[in-house]
Structures are given as structure tokens and as C-alpha cells.
Write a protein that holds these residues in place. Sequence first.
Motif, PDB file in Angstrom:
ATOM      1  N   CYS A  37      67.422 -49.971 -95.649  1.00  0.00           N
ATOM      2  CA  CYS A  37      66.004 -50.072 -95.969  1.00  0.00           C
ATOM      3  C   CYS A  37      65.345 -48.701 -95.826  1.00  0.00           C
ATOM      4  CB  CYS A  37      65.318 -51.067 -95.037  1.00  0.00           C
ATOM      5  SG  CYS A  37      63.533 -51.112 -95.275  1.00  0.00           S
ATOM      6  N   CYS A  40      62.276 -49.124 -92.882  1.00  0.00           N
ATOM      7  CA  CYS A  40      62.551 -49.289 -91.444  1.00  0.00           C
ATOM      8  C   CYS A  40      63.966 -48.840 -91.059  1.00  0.00           C
ATOM      9  CB  CYS A  40      62.305 -50.733 -91.010  1.00  0.00           C
ATOM     10  SG  CYS A  40      63.568 -51.891 -91.581  1.00  0.00           S
ATOM     11  N   CYS A  55      64.531 -56.388 -97.588  1.00  0.00           N
ATOM     12  CA  CYS A  55      64.813 -56.163 -96.171  1.00  0.00           C
ATOM     13  C   CYS A  55      64.323 -57.360 -95.365  1.00  0.00           C
ATOM     14  CB  CYS A  55      64.136 -54.886 -95.692  1.00  0.00           C
ATOM     15  SG  CYS A  55      64.360 -54.601 -93.933  1.00  0.00           S
ATOM     16  N   CYS A  58      61.569 -55.958 -92.427  1.00  0.00           N
ATOM     17  CA  CYS A  58      60.185 -55.578 -92.726  1.00  0.00           C
ATOM     18  C   CYS A  58      59.725 -56.083 -94.093  1.00  0.00           C
ATOM     19  CB  CYS A  58      60.025 -54.064 -92.622  1.00  0.00           C
ATOM     20  SG  CYS A  58      60.768 -53.155 -93.997  1.00  0.00           S
ATOM     21  N   TYR A  60      60.527 -55.187 -96.947  1.00  0.00           N
ATOM     22  CA  TYR A  60      60.479 -54.185 -98.014  1.00  0.00           C
ATOM     23  C   TYR A  60      61.426 -54.610 -99.129  1.00  0.00           C
ATOM     24  CZ  TYR A  60      60.433 -49.608-100.310  1.00  0.00           C
ATOM     25  OH  TYR A  60      60.293 -48.599-101.211  1.00  0.00           O
TER      26      TYR A  60
HETATM   27 ZN   LIG Z   1      62.990 -52.706 -93.722  1.00  0.00          ZN
END
Ligand SMILES: [Zn+2]
Length: 311
Positions: A37, A40, A55, A58, A60
Amino acid sequence: MDEDFPRTVLELERRFSREEACIEYLAALRWPGGWVCPRCKMADAWSIRRNRWLCEHCRYEMSVTAGTIFQDTHVPLTIWFRAMWQITSQKNGISALGLQRVLGLGSYKTAWAMLHKLRRAMVRPGRDRLDGVVEVDEAFWGGEEIGVVGRQTEDKALIIIAAEEDGKGIGRIRMHTIPDASSISLHGFIREAIEPGSTVRSDGWRGYLGLDGYVHDRQVQSHQEDGEHLLPRVHRVISLLKRWLLGTHQGAIGQEHLDDYLNEFTFRFNRRRSKSRGKLFYRLAQQAVQVGPAPFATLVKPQPVVPGGVK
Ligand SMILES: [Zn+2]
């Protein structure tokens, strides 16, 4: 993934007939150790939904083409893969018109933009500098034709070329446009292209004087046999470049885009001994997911047409 590439056009057609296969190939090139990711930095929990990486930490989400030259493209990856094959499988590359025809693309503009984006990917980020003995000289593009004819540029583009000595032959090359033949421009290119401590062989031009950190081999000779060059390698490269620009591209190149063509020429030249065209395809695809996107707006600048450069 260890140098995994199609060897023939048939292999390419069979293997990359669907978007998913292209995405899988690009993902393996972009993230050889698996997806991490970018937000993070976690790599342990992610899922793929509709070809987007998500992800689990987080939330994402990104696609394999985000942040690459393929970002926001409306052209299917299957077509991009064929374009990469075309540009690498032919000894001299292909013009935008040629690409439009062979891929049956709707517009010339699309073919042109694809080629330019791919040329951006032909320079590897953080590539090595040349070393050993390196010949350096400048040449013009525009006007009648390319050639070393004094150092006034006016409406011509000035190109600087570096060619490594490899026995009697030529090793690797680098080239770039420069605004003028001043010390600042020449030394700037040399520092970027040639490893410090190397020997830089130039002609007697004063712009090369005061080169710090290099051995400067200045070739000054008042009498020269016909056809004999003090910098034979760099002159050989200039003549090949000229032939390529006028041949494959009919000289139809604006100064604004010249560096993209120089990148392509350099990419080809430095891999000229490669036995497999598929390997060039592999390199190009690999670099295409490593360099940033080149939005169309950054490709199309007002193009002053080089006098005599367009037919
Ligand atoms: Zn992430």
C-alpha cells in the motif's frame, strides 16, 4: 518474475488477448514482491476487486495503471501491448501513421500520443552513467538537416551526444537537446550522463574547458584527412540518428518533441545487440510502469515547425 516475455507475435496475441492478462503482467512488473500500500506501507492484507488493489488496513484503492504512463488511458491495454510490440519488434520502430494503420486506431492523435508516452518510458529512472573513455560532441537538428556546422542555433535545435569507446567500436550512448553550447549546458549534460573520473574526449571548443572531476582529452588538430574524424564514434552515432529521423519519421519532428525521439533512438541503440526483440518489449513494459504518467496536455505543446523539418 524473471525476464518473462513473449518471443513471437503469435505468443503475444495468444497470451495478451484479454485485459486481465495484461493487468496481471503489468502488476508482476510493477510489484515483483507483491503489492504494498503506497499510503500506509502495509503489504500483508489486500484484495483485488475489479482489477483494483484495495488495502484492508487503510482502505486505499488503486489500479495497476495509476501513476504509470497508462494512467487514464481510454485505449485498452491489449492495444497498448500491441503498440509496445510494434515499437520494439521492428528494427527502426514505427511512425504514428504506421502505428495507426497497423493497429486500426481511430485517430492519428491517439497513435501519436501513445508513441510519445512510450518514448517517455524509454528512459530508465536512475539509469547508470557512461564511463571509461567517452566522446562528446554537438549536432544540429532542423534547417537543411542534422550535422555539425558551427555553433549558432537560431531556429535549429542543438543536440549533445556522448558515445562510449568500446575498443574500435561504440559502447553505450546518451543524448539530449541543450539550449546552447555554453559551458553551463555542456558541463551540465556531462555531469548527468558521464561518471566522474571518466575521460571526456571533445574537440577544441572552449565551452568544454574547465571540466571538473573528469580527465579532459581535448582533440585539436589542424590537418585532417578527408572523411577522418577526431571523434569517430560520436559522428557515427550522429549519422545513424540522422538517417533514423529522416527515414522512419520522414524528418517530421518539432523541436519540442525532439527529446522523446532521442530517448527512443538511445533505447534502441543501447540494446542493438540484444538477440531477442521480446526482451525489448519486456524492458519497455517494465519501465512503463516505473515512470510517471504523461498526460496528453504535457505532450502537446505549441509546436513550432522546424524549417525544412516537415515534409
Ligand atoms: Zn493502506
